[in-house]
Design a protein around this motif. Structure first.
Motif, PDB file in Angstrom:
ATOM      1  N   MET A  23       0.840  -1.094   0.123  1.00 16.54           N
ATOM      2  CA  MET A  23      -0.185   0.152   0.033  1.00 16.54           C
ATOM      3  C   MET A  23       0.896   1.251  -0.078  1.00 16.54           C
ATOM      4  O   MET A  23       1.874   1.376   0.712  1.00 16.54           O
ATOM      5  CB  MET A  23      -0.963   0.035   1.277  1.00 16.54           C
ATOM      6  CG  MET A  23      -1.992   1.081   1.221  1.00 16.54           C
ATOM      7  SD  MET A  23      -2.921   0.983   2.779  1.00 16.54           S
ATOM      8  CE  MET A  23      -3.892   2.357   2.393  1.00 16.54           C
ATOM      9  N   ILE A  24       0.714   2.044  -0.992  1.00 15.65           N
ATOM     10  CA  ILE A  24       1.566   3.190  -1.220  1.00 15.65           C
ATOM     11  C   ILE A  24       1.507   4.156   0.096  1.00 15.65           C
ATOM     12  O   ILE A  24       2.595   4.881   0.381  1.00 15.65           O
ATOM     13  CB  ILE A  24       0.845   4.139  -2.330  1.00 15.65           C
ATOM     14  CG1 ILE A  24       2.078   5.267  -2.693  1.00 15.65           C
ATOM     15  CG2 ILE A  24      -0.524   4.701  -2.101  1.00 15.65           C
ATOM     16  CD1 ILE A  24       1.608   5.940  -3.940  1.00 15.65           C
ATOM     17  N   VAL A  25       0.592   4.413   1.078  1.00 12.79           N
ATOM     18  CA  VAL A  25       0.466   5.171   2.211  1.00 12.79           C
ATOM     19  C   VAL A  25       1.562   4.519   3.068  1.00 12.79           C
ATOM     20  O   VAL A  25       2.441   5.352   3.808  1.00 12.79           O
ATOM     21  CB  VAL A  25      -0.841   5.115   2.861  1.00 12.79           C
ATOM     22  CG1 VAL A  25      -0.832   6.169   4.294  1.00 12.79           C
ATOM     23  CG2 VAL A  25      -1.749   5.876   1.807  1.00 12.79           C
ATOM     24  N   VAL A  49      -4.784  14.514  -4.774  1.00 10.74           N
ATOM     25  CA  VAL A  49      -5.001  13.953  -3.543  1.00 10.74           C
ATOM     26  C   VAL A  49      -4.228  14.543  -2.361  1.00 10.74           C
ATOM     27  O   VAL A  49      -4.685  14.586  -1.425  1.00 10.74           O
ATOM     28  CB  VAL A  49      -4.314  12.355  -3.866  1.00 10.74           C
ATOM     29  CG1 VAL A  49      -4.015  11.593  -2.407  1.00 10.74           C
ATOM     30  CG2 VAL A  49      -5.303  11.744  -4.416  1.00 10.74           C
ATOM     31  N   VAL A  50      -2.984  14.948  -2.569  1.00  7.80           N
ATOM     32  CA  VAL A  50      -2.303  15.668  -1.476  1.00  7.80           C
ATOM     33  C   VAL A  50      -2.932  16.833  -1.350  1.00  7.80           C
ATOM     34  O   VAL A  50      -3.208  17.335  -0.097  1.00  7.80           O
ATOM     35  CB  VAL A  50      -0.962  15.981  -2.052  1.00  7.80           C
ATOM     36  CG1 VAL A  50      -0.052  16.715  -0.841  1.00  7.80           C
ATOM     37  CG2 VAL A  50       0.039  14.652  -2.189  1.00  7.80           C
ATOM     38  N   ASP A  51      -3.349  17.870  -2.192  1.00  7.20           N
ATOM     39  CA  ASP A  51      -4.159  18.782  -2.029  1.00  7.20           C
ATOM     40  C   ASP A  51      -5.254  18.693  -1.033  1.00  7.20           C
ATOM     41  O   ASP A  51      -5.581  19.462  -0.257  1.00  7.20           O
ATOM     42  CB  ASP A  51      -4.704  19.558  -3.313  1.00  7.20           C
ATOM     43  CG  ASP A  51      -5.381  20.911  -3.262  1.00  7.20           C
ATOM     44  OD1 ASP A  51      -4.638  21.850  -2.855  1.00  7.20           O
ATOM     45  OD2 ASP A  51      -6.628  20.849  -3.441  1.00  7.20           O
ATOM     46  N   ALA A  52      -6.160  17.725  -1.535  1.00  5.08           N
ATOM     47  CA  ALA A  52      -7.450  17.341  -0.597  1.00  5.08           C
ATOM     48  C   ALA A  52      -7.143  17.057   0.678  1.00  5.08           C
ATOM     49  O   ALA A  52      -7.677  17.605   1.458  1.00  5.08           O
ATOM     50  CB  ALA A  52      -7.923  16.335  -1.346  1.00  5.08           C
ATOM     51  N   GLY A  53      -5.813  16.082   0.907  1.00  4.61           N
ATOM     52  CA  GLY A  53      -5.622  16.077   2.403  1.00  4.61           C
ATOM     53  C   GLY A  53      -5.392  17.139   3.165  1.00  4.61           C
ATOM     54  O   GLY A  53      -5.467  17.199   4.337  1.00  4.61           O
ATOM     55  N   LEU A  90       0.344  14.896   9.031  1.00  7.22           N
ATOM     56  CA  LEU A  90       1.297  13.805   8.553  1.00  7.22           C
ATOM     57  C   LEU A  90       0.993  13.034   7.478  1.00  7.22           C
ATOM     58  O   LEU A  90       1.718  12.570   6.746  1.00  7.22           O
ATOM     59  CB  LEU A  90       1.334  12.987   9.771  1.00  7.22           C
ATOM     60  CG  LEU A  90       2.147  13.332  10.958  1.00  7.22           C
ATOM     61  CD1 LEU A  90       1.766  12.468  12.447  1.00  7.22           C
ATOM     62  CD2 LEU A  90       3.640  13.703  10.908  1.00  7.22           C
ATOM     63  N   LEU A  91      -0.358  12.806   7.440  1.00 11.99           N
ATOM     64  CA  LEU A  91      -0.884  11.924   6.114  1.00 11.99           C
ATOM     65  C   LEU A  91      -0.508  12.671   4.838  1.00 11.99           C
ATOM     66  O   LEU A  91      -0.014  12.047   3.799  1.00 11.99           O
ATOM     67  CB  LEU A  91      -2.163  11.598   6.092  1.00 11.99           C
ATOM     68  CG  LEU A  91      -2.964  10.726   5.100  1.00 11.99           C
ATOM     69  CD1 LEU A  91      -2.136   9.417   5.161  1.00 11.99           C
ATOM     70  CD2 LEU A  91      -4.361  10.398   5.544  1.00 11.99           C
ATOM     71  N   GLY A  92      -1.039  13.987   4.833  1.00 11.64           N
ATOM     72  CA  GLY A  92      -0.929  14.816   3.658  1.00 11.64           C
ATOM     73  C   GLY A  92       0.687  15.049   3.173  1.00 11.64           C
ATOM     74  O   GLY A  92       1.088  14.621   1.898  1.00 11.64           O
ATOM     75  N   ASP A  93       1.644  15.342   4.247  1.00 11.57           N
ATOM     76  CA  ASP A  93       3.150  15.412   4.045  1.00 11.57           C
ATOM     77  C   ASP A  93       3.684  13.973   3.533  1.00 11.57           C
ATOM     78  O   ASP A  93       4.559  13.850   2.583  1.00 11.57           O
ATOM     79  CB  ASP A  93       3.722  16.091   5.349  1.00 11.57           C
ATOM     80  CG  ASP A  93       3.493  17.366   5.650  1.00 11.57           C
ATOM     81  OD1 ASP A  93       2.992  17.906   4.731  1.00 11.57           O
ATOM     82  OD2 ASP A  93       3.772  17.649   6.718  1.00 11.57           O
ATOM     83  N   GLY A  94       3.236  13.041   4.120  1.00 10.95           N
ATOM     84  CA  GLY A  94       3.786  11.631   3.929  1.00 10.95           C
ATOM     85  C   GLY A  94       3.521  11.258   2.336  1.00 10.95           C
ATOM     86  O   GLY A  94       4.270  10.873   1.532  1.00 10.95           O
ATOM     87  N   LEU A  95       2.100  11.444   1.920  1.00 16.24           N
ATOM     88  CA  LEU A  95       1.673  11.260   0.691  1.00 16.24           C
ATOM     89  C   LEU A  95       2.736  12.216  -0.475  1.00 16.24           C
ATOM     90  O   LEU A  95       2.739  11.765  -1.502  1.00 16.24           O
ATOM     91  CB  LEU A  95       0.079  11.463   0.591  1.00 16.24           C
ATOM     92  CG  LEU A  95      -0.748  10.491   1.337  1.00 16.24           C
ATOM     93  CD1 LEU A  95      -2.085  10.951   1.072  1.00 16.24           C
ATOM     94  CD2 LEU A  95      -0.526   9.019   0.304  1.00 16.24           C
TER      95      LEU A  95
END
Length: 273
Positions: free
Chosen positions: A1-3, A191-195, A256-261
């Motif tokens: 999984m990419i995340v 995806v990153v922008d939405a997060g 954290l999720l957005g930066d990691g993605l």
């Protein structure tokens, strides 16, 4: 999984999943409803009957804060989806069409960029008096312009690619070319922008609700709970502390999720190296 390829995105996903489970399952195990008043416990401390104490109005802090967190999360998700969707549509149409349509759309984007968004929302929110249903489109209306310009530039560069030119020469319509050949190339950006927009919207909603311009009674959000609890924070800190702490944790998890993605989807970024 990419995340899971990045520590920050994995930590953000785990933390956000736990928060969603808490907000969803917490009210089911709580002995009190969020709108229920205990007339025998006003501003009471944590106990077996009230795990995190009660507010000055006698409501269970655990139940009412989870309700506020759910409201804030839903507003953040709705704003992020709408703003990123508008940015994708405007940016791809302007970049793919070019010419007068491109100039007209970018003129509108530039006009919105110079307007003071917070001031406009503060002026409009009290007059509309619609709470969350009105707050969501108001916040989304001022969160898509920068992304739209980025999407427009990327779409303009993709328009000259061989596979896009081949589809156009074969008579494929513009909407189908955009959906099948352009948007997949922009998926990581969107995806990153939405997060990231989720956390921005949650903080914005919290600030407006704190000022009394966001979510309206009888509903609650983390912003309204922080505003209600700050006056008695010295003598009764649990309503204020739990709401403020949960707000910080939610924003931290989403960031954290957005930066990691971003690091995973953009190999050139500093975090991926």
């Amino acid at each position: 999984m990419i995340v899971l390829r990045n520590r920050r995105s994995a930590a953000g996903l785990v933390l956000l999943t736990l928060l969603v489970l808490l907000v969803s399952a917490g009210p089911l195990v709580s002995p009190w409803r969020w709108d229920e008043t205990d007339f025998a416990a006003f501003g009471a401390g944590p106990s077996a009957g009230h795990w995190l104490g009660t507010t000055q109005s006698g409501r269970d802090v655990f139940a009412v804060t989870l309700r506020g967190a759910r409201t804030s999360l839903l507003i953040g998700l709705a704003v992020a989806v709408i703003s990123t969707g508008v940015a994708a549509v405007v940016g791809t149409v302007a970049g793919y069409a070019g010419g007068r349509l491109d100039r007209a759309l970018m003129w509108g984007v530039d006009l919105l960029l110079v307007l003071p968004p917070f001031l406009i929302v503060v002026l409009l929110a009290p007059r509309l008096d619609g709470g969350a249903p009105v707050l969501v489109p108001l916040l989304a209306a001022f969160m898509w312009m920068i992304t739209a310009r980025t999407v427009r530039a990327m779409t303009a560069s993709l328009r000259g690619r061989e596979y896009v030119l081949a589809a156009r020469f074969l008579g494929v319509g513009a909407p189908r070319v955009i959906v099948r050949h352009v948007l997949p190339q922009l998926a990581s950006l969107l995806v990153v922008d939405a997060g990231l927009n989720v956390s921005v919207a949650i903080v914005a909603e919290g600030g407006l609700s704190y000022l009394g311009l966001g979510v309206r009674p009888p509903d609650v959000s983390l912003g309204t709970l922080i505003a209600d609890g700050q006056g008695a924070a010295a003598a009764c800190p649990w309503p204020f502390g739990f709401a403020a702490g949960l707000l910080v944790v939610i924003v931290l998890a989403v960031n954290l999720l957005g930066d990691g993605l971003r690091d995973v989807l953009d190999p050139a970024s500093e975090g991926a190296r």
